[in-house]
Design an enzyme around this catalytic site. Structure first.
Site, PDB file in Angstrom:
ATOM      1  N   THR A 117       0.680  -1.163  -0.016  1.00 59.44           N
ATOM      2  CA  THR A 117       0.085   0.035  -0.068  1.00 59.44           C
ATOM      3  C   THR A 117       0.896   1.329  -0.042  1.00 59.44           C
ATOM      4  OG1 THR A 117      -1.737  -1.366   1.128  1.00 59.44           O
ATOM      5  CG2 THR A 117      -1.980   1.114   1.151  1.00 59.44           C
TER       6      THR A 117
ATOM      7  N   LYS B 192       6.560  11.278  20.005  1.00 57.20           N
ATOM      8  CA  LYS B 192       6.699  12.235  21.077  1.00 57.20           C
ATOM      9  C   LYS B 192       5.357  12.300  21.776  1.00 57.20           C
ATOM     10  CE  LYS B 192      10.257  14.891  19.112  1.00 57.20           C
ATOM     11  NZ  LYS B 192      10.447  16.306  18.433  1.00 57.20           N
TER      12      LYS B 192
ATOM     13  N   ARG C 264      -2.715   5.309   7.182  1.00 56.31           N
ATOM     14  CA  ARG C 264      -3.050   3.939   7.671  1.00 56.31           C
ATOM     15  C   ARG C 264      -2.731   4.213   9.253  1.00 56.31           C
ATOM     16  NH1 ARG C 264      -0.879  -1.657   5.683  1.00 56.31           N
ATOM     17  NH2 ARG C 264      -2.456  -1.219   4.201  1.00 56.31           N
TER      18      ARG C 264
ATOM     19  N   HIS D  77     -10.590  -0.874   3.996  1.00 56.19           N
ATOM     20  CA  HIS D  77      -9.263  -0.677   3.319  1.00 56.19           C
ATOM     21  C   HIS D  77      -9.753  -0.374   1.780  1.00 56.19           C
ATOM     22  CE1 HIS D  77      -5.286  -0.635   1.903  1.00 56.19           C
ATOM     23  NE2 HIS D  77      -4.791  -1.901   2.281  1.00 56.19           N
TER      24      HIS D  77
HETATM   25  C1  NCD Z   1      -3.613  -5.958   3.862  1.00 60.10           C
HETATM   26  C2  NCD Z   1      -3.736  -4.981   4.842  1.00 60.10           C
HETATM   27  O1  NCD Z   1      -2.875  -4.223   5.449  1.00 60.10           O
HETATM   28  O2  NCD Z   1      -5.119  -4.923   5.376  1.00 60.10           O
HETATM   29  N1  NCD Z   1      -2.422  -5.874   3.193  1.00 60.10           N
HETATM   30  C3  NCD Z   1      -2.604  -4.775   2.080  1.00 60.10           C
HETATM   31  O3  NCD Z   1      -2.798  -3.747   2.239  1.00 60.10           O
HETATM   32  N2  NCD Z   1      -2.051  -5.397   0.801  1.00 60.10           N
HETATM   33  C4  NCD Z   1      -3.966  -7.358   4.288  1.00 60.10           C
HETATM   34  C5  NCD Z   1      -3.026  -7.969   5.475  1.00 60.10           C
HETATM   35  O4  NCD Z   1      -2.160  -7.137   6.013  1.00 60.10           O
HETATM   36  O5  NCD Z   1      -3.114  -9.226   5.707  1.00 60.10           O
END
Ligand code: NCD
Length: 331
Positions: free
Chosen positions: A80, A109, A130, A158
């Site tokens: 990502t 911090k 994220r 996501h």
């Molecule tokens: C996924 C996530 O981060 O939710 N990975 C991703 O973004 N390709 C799936 C995972 O971490 O298993």
């Protein structure tokens, strides 16, 4: 030697004001797949195909020249984060990555998410976030004047992954209506599963959910599927579905979401897609995985033409190029 002049693919510089082209996505936050109707999906997929052509023919363009993306990752990420950087840079923009180094930023911090976001928007035109908490992307969006793109909020959603997943299904199989899609693994904590399931409600499909008892799809998501009158069944065994599915969407058990690691140990190795299992599957079907995999798909399946997970990875870049362009009003 006379160099062959490559004709421009799109005349980006002379394009008219983009607002009308971006299908209502310009300036918008991307928080949940519920923001996408069929029209918006079609729009993003068309743009993503153009982005693929652009990358294959020219490698990059200047569409987002001068634009800056802040990529703030409070959780580990390879695909990502890398694809959001690649997407921006292939379109001529640049990135402030606060990724591997959240521990080196002021977050360590004790700075709040709100203050970090209000700081980053002073520098950047778009923020990709994220975060381990469900709802964090919405909180960030409430504070930011620039668009916030949810790159995963805990066990919540996501959305950009779901867009690239759906795009992959269409590119691989040519259509979505009429398909039977099985999701395998951690359906409880897997945010990619939640988002993709929600997106698939727009289509005439059937869904099969394969998980250990404690990792079943959350009731809220299941109820949305039922409300959409989708044919749905649950099972604990991949063997129950393997012969009849068009898409096998395999996921990792999300270790980091467990409070009781003993429980994780119990369910972690429940499923493995093997060549033997694949021998029973349809000739025309695809195996997908958002990755990373930690044992759910045997490496010898990688050579099977139905294994689509690395093509899926590449599609992620095209989808994110399309989304960034749309959100930044340069569609
Ligand atoms: C996924 C996530 O981060 O939710 N990975 C991703 O973004 N390709 C799936 C995972 O971490 O298993």
């Amino acid at each position: 030697m006379i160099m062959e002049k490559i004709p421009p693919l799109f005349d980006f510089d002379t394009m008219p004001e983009p607002e009308t082209f971006s299908n209502g996505l310009t300036g918008q936050d991307i928080i949940s797949v519920s923001q996408f109707n069929l029209e918006k999906l079609r729009y993003i997929f068309e743009r993503a195909r153009e982005m693929r052509e652009l990358v294959e023919r020219r490698g990059s363009a200047d569409l987002l020249k001068g634009k800056i993306e802040a990529a703030l990752f409070y959780e580990p990420s390879t695909r990502t984060s890398a694809s959001f950087i690649a997407a921006m840079e292939r379109l001529g923009g640049s990135v402030i990555p606060i990724t591997q180094g959240v521990q080196f930023s002021s977050v360590s911090k004790g700075e709040t998410l709100a203050d970090t976001i209000r700081t980053l928007e002073q520098y950047a035109d778009v923020i990709v976030l994220r975060h381990p908490k469900i709802g964090a992307a919405q909180v960030a969006a409430d504070y930011a004047d620039v668009p916030v793109i949810n790159a995963g909020d805990g066990a919540g959603e996501h959305p950009t992954q779901a867009l690239l997943d759906l795009f992959t299904i269409r590119e691989e199989l040519g259509h979505v209506d009429g398909l039977r899609v099985a999701m395998v693994g951690d359906l409880r904590y897997g945010r990619t599963v939640h988002s993709l399931t929600r997106l698939l409600r727009h289509f005439d499909i059937s869904l099969r959910f394969v998980s250990p008892e404690i990792l079943r799809l959350p009731l809220t998501v299941m109820n949305e599927v039922i409300d959409a009158k989708i044919d749905v069944r649950e099972t604990h065994d991949v063997a129950d579905v393997i012969e009849n599915v068009d898409v096998l969407y395999v996921t990792r058990v999300q270790k980091e979401r467990f409070t009781d690691l003993a429980q994780y140990e119990e369910v972690k190795n429940q499923y493995e897609i093997t060549p033997e299992l694949m021998a029973r599957a349809k000739k025309k079907m695809v195996v997908m995985h958002p990755l990373p995999r930690v044992g759910e798909i045997h490496y010898s399946v990688d050579d099977d033409p139905r294994a689509a997970y690395f093509r899926q990875v590449r599609n992620g870049m095209y989808i994110r190029m399309a989304l960034l362009a749309a959100v930044l009003g340069k569609a």
